[in-house]
Design an enzyme around this catalytic site. Structure first.
Site, PDB file in Angstrom:
ATOM      1  N   CYS A 157      36.471 -15.411  18.776  1.00 57.42           N
ATOM      2  CA  CYS A 157      37.809 -15.614  19.750  1.00 57.42           C
ATOM      3  C   CYS A 157      37.514 -16.807  20.670  1.00 57.42           C
ATOM      4  O   CYS A 157      38.449 -17.073  21.460  1.00 57.42           O
ATOM      5  CB  CYS A 157      37.663 -14.187  20.808  1.00 57.42           C
ATOM      6  N   CYS A 161      38.369 -10.175  22.450  1.00 55.21           N
ATOM      7  CA  CYS A 161      37.704 -10.530  21.135  1.00 55.21           C
ATOM      8  C   CYS A 161      37.976  -9.581  20.126  1.00 55.21           C
ATOM      9  O   CYS A 161      37.852  -8.492  19.966  1.00 55.21           O
ATOM     10  CB  CYS A 161      36.184 -10.752  21.497  1.00 55.21           C
ATOM     11  N   GLU A 179      -7.756   8.794  -0.427  1.00 56.77           N
ATOM     12  CA  GLU A 179      -7.076   8.649   0.811  1.00 56.77           C
ATOM     13  C   GLU A 179      -6.210   7.758   1.082  1.00 56.77           C
ATOM     14  O   GLU A 179      -6.423   6.443   0.542  1.00 56.77           O
ATOM     15  CB  GLU A 179      -8.206   8.877   1.955  1.00 56.77           C
ATOM     16  N   CYS A 210      29.314 -12.294  24.014  1.00 59.27           N
ATOM     17  CA  CYS A 210      30.793 -13.019  23.738  1.00 59.27           C
ATOM     18  C   CYS A 210      31.328 -12.303  25.142  1.00 59.27           C
ATOM     19  O   CYS A 210      31.151 -11.181  25.428  1.00 59.27           O
ATOM     20  CB  CYS A 210      31.472 -12.540  22.591  1.00 59.27           C
ATOM     21  N   LYS A 218      -4.739   4.373   2.734  1.00 57.19           N
ATOM     22  CA  LYS A 218      -5.555   3.108   3.392  1.00 57.19           C
ATOM     23  C   LYS A 218      -4.613   2.692   4.528  1.00 57.19           C
ATOM     24  O   LYS A 218      -3.850   1.990   4.250  1.00 57.19           O
ATOM     25  CB  LYS A 218      -5.671   2.002   2.435  1.00 57.19           C
ATOM     26  N   TYR A 254     -12.720   8.003   9.037  1.00 58.23           N
ATOM     27  CA  TYR A 254     -12.876   7.856   7.606  1.00 58.23           C
ATOM     28  C   TYR A 254     -14.175   7.980   6.873  1.00 58.23           C
ATOM     29  O   TYR A 254     -14.462   7.970   5.655  1.00 58.23           O
ATOM     30  CB  TYR A 254     -11.997   7.003   6.553  1.00 58.23           C
ATOM     31  N   CYS A 288      32.172 -18.200  21.478  1.00 52.79           N
ATOM     32  CA  CYS A 288      32.334 -17.222  20.459  1.00 52.79           C
ATOM     33  C   CYS A 288      32.917 -17.623  19.108  1.00 52.79           C
ATOM     34  O   CYS A 288      34.111 -18.024  19.025  1.00 52.79           O
ATOM     35  CB  CYS A 288      33.225 -15.702  20.917  1.00 52.79           C
ATOM     36  N   LYS A 329      -4.400  -1.335  -4.021  1.00 52.67           N
ATOM     37  CA  LYS A 329      -3.364  -1.915  -3.088  1.00 52.67           C
ATOM     38  C   LYS A 329      -1.884  -1.601  -3.803  1.00 52.67           C
ATOM     39  O   LYS A 329      -1.845  -1.658  -4.962  1.00 52.67           O
ATOM     40  CB  LYS A 329      -3.684  -3.278  -2.871  1.00 52.67           C
ATOM     41  N   ASP A 341      -3.051   0.514   7.416  1.00 51.07           N
ATOM     42  CA  ASP A 341      -2.555  -0.781   7.682  1.00 51.07           C
ATOM     43  C   ASP A 341      -2.956  -0.889   9.199  1.00 51.07           C
ATOM     44  O   ASP A 341      -2.249  -0.932  10.079  1.00 51.07           O
ATOM     45  CB  ASP A 341      -1.370  -1.241   7.421  1.00 51.07           C
TER      46      ASP A 341
HETATM   47  O1  I6G Z   1     -11.378  -0.620   5.286  1.00 47.43           O
HETATM   48  C1  I6G Z   1     -11.611   0.657   4.945  1.00 47.43           C
HETATM   49  C2  I6G Z   1     -10.547   1.324   5.178  1.00 47.43           C
HETATM   50  C3  I6G Z   1     -10.535   2.775   4.637  1.00 47.43           C
HETATM   51  C4  I6G Z   1     -12.910   1.239   4.458  1.00 47.43           C
HETATM   52  C5  I6G Z   1     -12.921   2.497   4.260  1.00 47.43           C
HETATM   53  C6  I6G Z   1     -11.647   3.330   3.989  1.00 47.43           C
HETATM   54  O2  I6G Z   1     -11.737   4.591   3.724  1.00 47.43           O
HETATM   55  C7  I6G Z   1     -10.592   5.403   3.719  1.00 47.43           C
HETATM   56  N1  I6G Z   1     -14.000   3.040   3.711  1.00 47.43           N
HETATM   57  C8  I6G Z   1     -15.077   2.368   3.483  1.00 47.43           C
HETATM   58  C9  I6G Z   1     -16.338   2.850   2.929  1.00 47.43           C
HETATM   59  C10 I6G Z   1     -15.143   0.993   4.061  1.00 47.43           C
HETATM   60  N2  I6G Z   1     -13.957   0.517   4.433  1.00 47.43           N
HETATM   61  C11 I6G Z   1     -16.253   0.128   3.868  1.00 47.43           C
END
Ligand code: I6G
Length: 681
Positions: free
Chosen positions: A418, A439, A117, A433, A119, A232, A415, A321, A121
């Site tokens: 000009c 200009c 899956e 400007c 991750k 998740y 500017c 990552k 941000d």
């Molecule tokens: O920090 C996390 C992001 C995504 C996760 C995670 C995750 O699963 C898609 N899954 C677990 C089991 C944990 N942290 C502990």
């Protein structure tokens, strides 16, 4: 006040319907009713609850922003610790993870089922449901105790305040769900634009924006932020059964009304996990949200239990990552760019550096306040980053590496092109400007815009040519273009006789245009392509637009007070009227438009996306013709899209449409739609 039983029943029915529509919209991505109908039901419920306040319940869809501001966040102790994940930064480290697991389970590595899956941000959040009702939301904190952010999480529209009773299985009496709260890329860009306009500090990235939005003491502020959540996993569970695979648990969460990322896949063995990583890495920039890697989890819960934990992370999961999208480099200089409307933009000139596979040499610094906020000096070492695949940005400065001769940036008062005064009006972030079309920088940009493909579409009139024409005083305004001779053009650098003749032919051809394009080409501040098109459609001719007062202008769809004011002021400037007269005298013309009330147009209310290459007509022509029939033509596919028109080599938009079950038309289908068009268009 006693409540008549039919009213109480209606309130219950409305809540049920609204919850079900929310589920279809956010979780299934498959809305059943138009937004306007949802709003109508919502308002009906609101009105009944206002009349009978005793009927209001905390889990009513109207009660997302119920509470007033807090003084501080309360503390929450997690019943089951919220762990972190181990990280892998290479395929080799992922293979090691696979080998460790296989050895512990006494299986061969390709016999193990994983889920893969994205991750996200964002930030990890725990949702606690008791008897199906959301009673608490908390941040991860240190994993043992987090902060109580219930009032804020309640404002996130896709988080259900109550689990679905219509689900296949009943929910456990106590169910703690975990997931990531994030800010979609588009929402982040829009929020930062709002922050900049308001003179407030923009957020460095969507993650910070999500975290900052969730940690507001006033839930009303959070409610105005574009947050979303994907679930998740689970934490505490009491009095209830869950499936025996992680993938099935996620499917179960979805059925209970919780949003789960649609990109999750099952993968047999580590090789399949790595395929997923490569595939999603390639599609990363097209996702609506930022991801910083992929998480692999052993799918079978009994195997997860057998594997257990190492220090504070599960042994059965790992985050793979993506390489950093950040790098350090030196800020060589800060240049000033003057835009078409005089906006002054400082631009960072950087020592070339590779960020996420692309060499970066420039980055916009937006405005003076941004530079002051980061305290940037020429000579500084700066962090350069790319968010998704967008334009690189400077994220901050490494103060400890500032050389003694680093020089602070001082905004020029005049500017650089000009020498007119640079002015910054009170309350505005952007300095401009004041030279206007005097200009040369603004003149060049105005002419480039006039000639551009979506405006007058003058083929062959590129940037370099415009620069020469302005520098040699041959062109002061767009109308001068139409007085150029072959001799004048052929005398320019890198222009042969033949290209000069071609350019004159292109200028001639451009004279036959549409009113919408012409208005867009004039470069009126705040008037983009869509507004120009709406103005043309609404008024039908130029004299009516020129004569319109502010109120009349505001009756046009999408035109608010700021835009109306800009249009009104533009047409009150004598020099603008002179240029328009000169252009019309030079022979620029457009077909008459039969003004129709929008609702009577055949495609009124339809939302259409064009993608791929069309053979018979250009995309912008197709767009204009669809708009003329009342359709809204947008750039991205969403649940609100009615049709996607796919030409040749259509890519991700087509895929998305198919994924969302949106009707896709080919070019023949488009022509069919356009046939409803009156002959005059
Ligand atoms: O920090 C996390 C992001 C995504 C996760 C995670 C995750 O699963 C898609 N899954 C677990 C089991 C944990 N942290 C502990």
């Amino acid at each position: 006040m006693t409540v008549p039983s039919d009213v109480a029943a209606r309130i219950r029915a409305l809540r049920k319907q609204l919850n079900e529509h929310n589920y279809r919209y956010y979780v299934l991505d498959d809305p059943e009713i138009p937004d306007a109908e949802y709003d109508r039901l919502f308002r009906e419920l609101q009105a009944l609850e206002e009349k009978y306040p005793a009927q209001v319940t905390a889990d009513s869809p109207t009660q997302r922003v119920g509470a007033g501001p807090l003084k501080i966040f309360g503390e929450v102790r997690h019943a089951v610790p919220m762990l972190s994940l181990g990280n892998a930064f290479s395929a080799e480290e992922v293979r090691d993870f696979g080998r460790r697991i296989a050895e512990k389970l006494g299986l061969s590595e390709d016999e193990i089922d994983f889920t893969a899956e994205p991750k996200l941000d964002g930030l990890a959040i725990s949702l606690l449901y008791e008897a199906g009702v959301l009673v608490r939301a908390a941040t991860r904190g240190d994993g043992i105790t987090g902060e109580d952010v219930t009032q804020n999480v309640r404002t996130i529209s896709c988080v259900p305040l109550r689990l679905r009773a219509e689900a296949q299985r009943p929910w456990p009496r106590v169910l703690e769900v975990r997931g990531e709260v994030y800010m979609p890329k588009a929402g982040f860009e829009a929020l930062n634009e709002r922050q900049r306009r308001a003179g407030e500090k923009p957020f460095a990235n969507p993650r910070n924006a999500a975290a900052g939005s969730l940690r507001q003491l006033d839930p009303k502020i959070t409610a105005g932020r574009p947050l979303a959540m994907f679930c998740y996993g689970i934490g505490q569970v009491e009095d209830g059964q869950l499936p025996d695979r992680h993938s099935a648990i996620l499917a179960q969460l979805k059925d209970w009304g919780l949003r789960v990322c649609p990109q999750i896949r099952r993968a047999q063995g580590i090789a399949a996990c790595l395929d997923y990583y490569r595939d999603i890495g390639e599609r990363r920039s097209q996702l609506a949200y930022e991801i910083d890697g992929v998480v692999y989890k052993v799918d079978r819960i009994d195997q997860q239990q057998a594997l257990g934990f190492v220090s504070r992370a599960p042994r059965w999961a790992i985050a793979h990552k993506f390489p950093a999208q950040e790098a350090l480099t030196r800020l060589l200089d800060i240049d000033i760019q003057v835009g078409r409307t005089g906006a002054i933009t400082p631009v960072a000139r950087l020592e070339p550096v590779e960020v996420g596979g692309v060499t970066v040499t420039n980055a916009t610094l937006h405005n003076q306040d941004e530079i002051a906020r980061m305290d940037l000096h020429r000579g500084d070492t700066v962090v350069v980053y790319r968010a998704g695949d967008v334009i690189p940005k400077v994220g901050g400065v490494v103060l400890s590496r500032r050389p003694p001769d680093a020089r602070p940036f001082v905004m020029p008062t005049h500017c650089p092109v000009c020498d007119s005064d640079i002015v910054r009006l009170e309350g505005q972030v952007i300095a401009r400007c004041s030279g206007g079309l005097f200009c040369p920088a603004q003149r060049k940009e105005a002419i480039k815009h006039f000639a551009s493909r979506r405006a007058m579409d003058i083929e062959g009139l590129g940037e370099k040519l415009v620069e020469q024409l302005v520098d040699r005083d041959l062109v002061h305004d767009p109308a001068d273009l139409y007085a150029l001779s072959v001799e004048q053009l052929a005398a320019l650098e890198r222009v042969a006789q033949k290209s000069a003749e071609n350019l004159l032919a292109a200028l001639e051809k451009s004279k036959a245009t549409t009113l919408g394009r012409f208005l867009f080409a004039l470069g009126i501040r705040e008037v983009g392509e869509t507004t120009a098109q709406s103005l043309a459609q609404h008024f039908g001719d130029l004299p009516s637009i020129e004569a319109a007062d502010l109120d009349t202008l505001q009756s046009v769809p999408d035109v608010g007070p700021v835009v109306a004011n800009s249009i009104y002021t533009f047409f009150r400037q004598v020099h603008n009227r002179d240029v328009i007269d000169k252009l019309v005298s030079a022979g620029i013309h457009w077909p008459k438009i039969a003004v129709k009330k929008p609702a009577t147009l055949p495609l009124a209310g339809k939302v259409i996306v064009l993608t791929g290459t069309l053979q018979g007509l250009s995309r912008s022509e197709a767009k204009q013709r669809l708009q003329a029939l009342g359709a809204k033509v947008t750039g991205s596919v969403s649940k609100k899209t009615d049709w996607v028109i796919a030409g040749e080599a259509a890519g991700s938009k087509l895929e998305k449409a198919q994924g969302l079950g949106i009707e896709v038309l080919d070019e023949a289908g488009l022509l069919n739609l356009l046939q409803i068009s009156p002959a005059s268009i």
